[in-house]
Structure formats: structure tokens, C-alpha cells
Design a protein around this motif. Structure first.
Motif: not given
Length: 348
Positions: A138-146, A298-304
Motif C-alpha cells: 500500500k505504501k508503494i501504491h501511495d507513491e504511484w498515486e503521488t 520502477t514503482i510498479r515492479e516493487a508493488y507487484q
């Protein structure tokens, strides 16, 4: 679904149903499969008498029932011990408790105690790891949203909301108070990945607006605004809350208009599949930005990666939990169980 394993912990919306219910029956017990059978039989009892039922499933065992709500008399029956312990606050009034802790044969439990305790320990460890992974996801997803928030054309988003308000509601104001209900539309499960109940929730809606948008492009904001407008005008509203982030809205439904809007992007991706389905594209409100796209990659890979970790731990949790339940259920005294469950519908 009433309970979900999310990035903010184990979440539920049962408190809303308890407020709405004329009577809530709390079934208190260790983890067991017998409650699902009892709730299904209770549901059938009321279905035969012409009542409509809302059924809420166990997020780990999707074929098991965790709670039922009988519409009309507004009776709410729920397994109230796991994974979240819910306690009555109005005993002698709108709340009733049926305890099943004494349905077990003590000698059998003692014989299996070491095995049961071992599986319980494995389950608790795996669940803790799964919830930690979901929290990190969720924290990584929040970065994606930002990243996407910074490249949205928000004026166009505001105009879209205003246009939808006019299209959906016009000048109509109903002479009644809005009835608002809440559901969790999905959760991480033991079957691999997330599971959602969008088809069952929206099957009666004649018109469905499938929202396509990237994280942070205002899907929840749009649905929240339309829901608030509907409430002000007296329309009934059902909010479907996100399985990863239970503070985010993934679905809003207006039963009197037979209209539903929902997030149709991953992990619950849908495309138009029946008459009345329309796409609402928010992606076009994002400006092209190569630097942003590089960050998102980069964010997507970390999230997945974190979601895959959570998925694996959740499957391990389910396996250990199911072994524990099977052992404990083998120690149930059926005569005591049936005597207890006879109390479910004695006060119709």
C-alpha cells in the motif's frame, strides 16, 4: 464480503450492518467450518419465508459464509470471533450472543493439542508476514498515486463530476432520507491474488459505468462526490470499499436509478460485456510525462513484488489454518452443536 485483508490491516464493515439491524446475533467460537453450514441453513429458513438475504463470505475460504443479513426484519447473524473479534454492546436489547466454545470434547482437544498449537502458530506467523507485505504494498501504491496526481488535469476532472451529477440526477430530489450501506468488494485470498464481488453486486444494475484510470487519477474522488450528491438528494447509496485500501471507494451504486459506477482497472479489471455498460476514461486526463512514466515503471515492479509476497504468505496462512480447523472440528460434539444452533431462529 464483510471482512478483508488489506494494506491497512484486517478491515470490516459489519459495524454499519449492526447499526442498521433490528437484532444482531453474535456467534462466538474458535475457527470452525460449522458456522458456515449453520448460517446457510438459517438463510434458507428465511428464504423459504419470502425474505431476501445478503450473504457475506469468508475472505480466505470463498465458499464459506461468515454472516447473513435478512432484509425486512433486518436480522443480522455473524461469526463474531475471527479474524476480528466483535463484541455485543446492547445485551438484553438488540444484541444476542450464542457461545459455541463448549461444543468441543475436551479430551479429544487435549490429544491433538500439540498438532493444533503447531498449525495455529504457523498460521499466525504466515498471516503476520502477509499483512506486513500488504502494508508495504500500500505504501508503494501511495507513491504511484503521488506521481500521477502531479500530472492530472484536475479542472477536467471537476468538470466530469459536474457533468455526471447533472446527467445522473438532473433536478430530482426525493422526499425521503437516503439509506446508505457499505460493502468491501474484495480481498486478498488463499486462491492466488485478489478476489472481488463486483459481478454479484452489480448484476441488477441496468447501467454500469466502468471507470478506467491510473492510480491517483481520482476514481475514488469521483465516486465519493457522486455518492455524496445522491445522499443529499435522498437516493439510496451503496459504497463498495477497496480491498487494498479500505479508505478508498472502488464502487458506488444507486439502486433506485439502477446505475452503478466502479473501478474497472487491475486488480479487478473489467471491460464492457453487456448492454448498458459504458467506459468512463480518466486516463486521458493525465498529461504525457516520460520522467513520470520511468518512475512508475520502477514503482510498479516493487508493488507487484510485494503483492506476490503477500499472496504466497496468505496461501501458507490458509493451509495451516485449515489444518487446525479440521482437527478442531473433529472434536465437536454434534448433539451440543445442534442444541446451540437451534437457538438461531427460535425468536423469529
Amino acid at each position: 464480503m464483510g471482512t478483508a485483508y488489506t494494506g491497512l490491516g484486517i478491515s470490516h464493515k459489519y459495524d454499519k450492518l449492526m447499526t442498521e439491524a433490528a437484532e444482531t446475533v453474535f456467534l462466538k467460537c474458535p475457527p470452525t467450518n460449522t458456522i458456515s453450514t449453520a448460517l446457510n441453513e438459517t438463510a434458507m429458513h428465511f428464504i423459504k419465508r419470502g425474505y431476501d438475504i445478503d450473504r457475506f463470505m469468508d475472505p480466505i475460504q470463498l465458499d464459506k459464509t461468515d454472516a447473513i443479513f435478512i432484509k425486512g426484519p433486518n436480522l443480522f447473524y455473524l461469526q463474531a470471533s475471527h479474524p476480528v473479534a466483535l463484541e455485543p454492546t446492547d445485551l438484553g436489547g438488540r444484541h444476542r450472543v450464542i457461545s459455541l466454545y463448549d461444543m468441543y470434547e475436551e479430551a479429544k482437544l487435549r490429544e491433538m493439542n500439540e498438532t493444533i498449537a503447531g498449525n495455529r502458530g504457523e498460521a499466525e506467523t504466515a498471516l503476520e508476514k502477509a499483512m506486513n507485505a500488504l502494508g508495504e504494498a500500500k505504501k508503494i501504491h501511495d507513491e504511484w498515486e503521488t506521481v500521477n496526481i502531479g500530472r492530472m488535469i484536475w479542472d477536467l476532472h471537476v468538470q466530469t463530476i459536474a457533468s455526471l451529477k447533472e446527467e445522473l440526477f438532473g433536478t430530482i430530489r426525493l422526499n425521503k432520507k437516503s439509506s446508505v450501506s457499505h460493502r468491501l468488494i474484495g480481498s486478498m485470498t488463499s486462491n492466488g491474488g485478489a478476489h472481488d464481488y463486483i459481478p454479484s453486486i452489480t448484476h441488477a444494475s441496468e447501467r454500469r459505468l466502468l471507470i478506467k484510470g491510473l492510480p491517483g487519477t481520482g476514481k475514488s474522488t469521483l465516486m465519493r462526490a457522486l455518492g455524496a450528491e445522491a445522499e443529499k438528494r435522498g437516493f439510496d447509496v451503496l459504497y463498495g470499499w477497496c480491498g487494498l485500501d479500505p479508505s478508498g471507494i472502488d464502487l458506488v451504486q444507486f439502486p433506485e436509478l439502477s446505475i452503478c459506477l466502479f473501478d474497472a482497472t487491475k486488480p479487478h479489471a473489467y471491460d464492457p460485456e453487456r448492454p448498458g455498460d459504458e467506459l468512463l476514461d480518466l486516463v486521458k486526463m493525465c498529461t504525457d510525462d516520460e520522467e513520470a512514466e520511468e518512475k512508475i515503471g520502477t514503482i510498479r515492479e516493487a508493488y507487484q513484488e510485494k503483492i506476490m509476497d503477500a499472496d504466497g504468505y496468505m496461501q501458507a496462512y490458509a493451509q495451516a489454518r485449515n489444518k487446525m480447523i479440521q482437527d478442531m472440528d473433529s472434536a465437536i460434539q454434534q448433539d451440543v452443536l445442534h442444541e446451540k444452533l437451534a437457538l438461531l431462529v427460535e425468536e423469529e
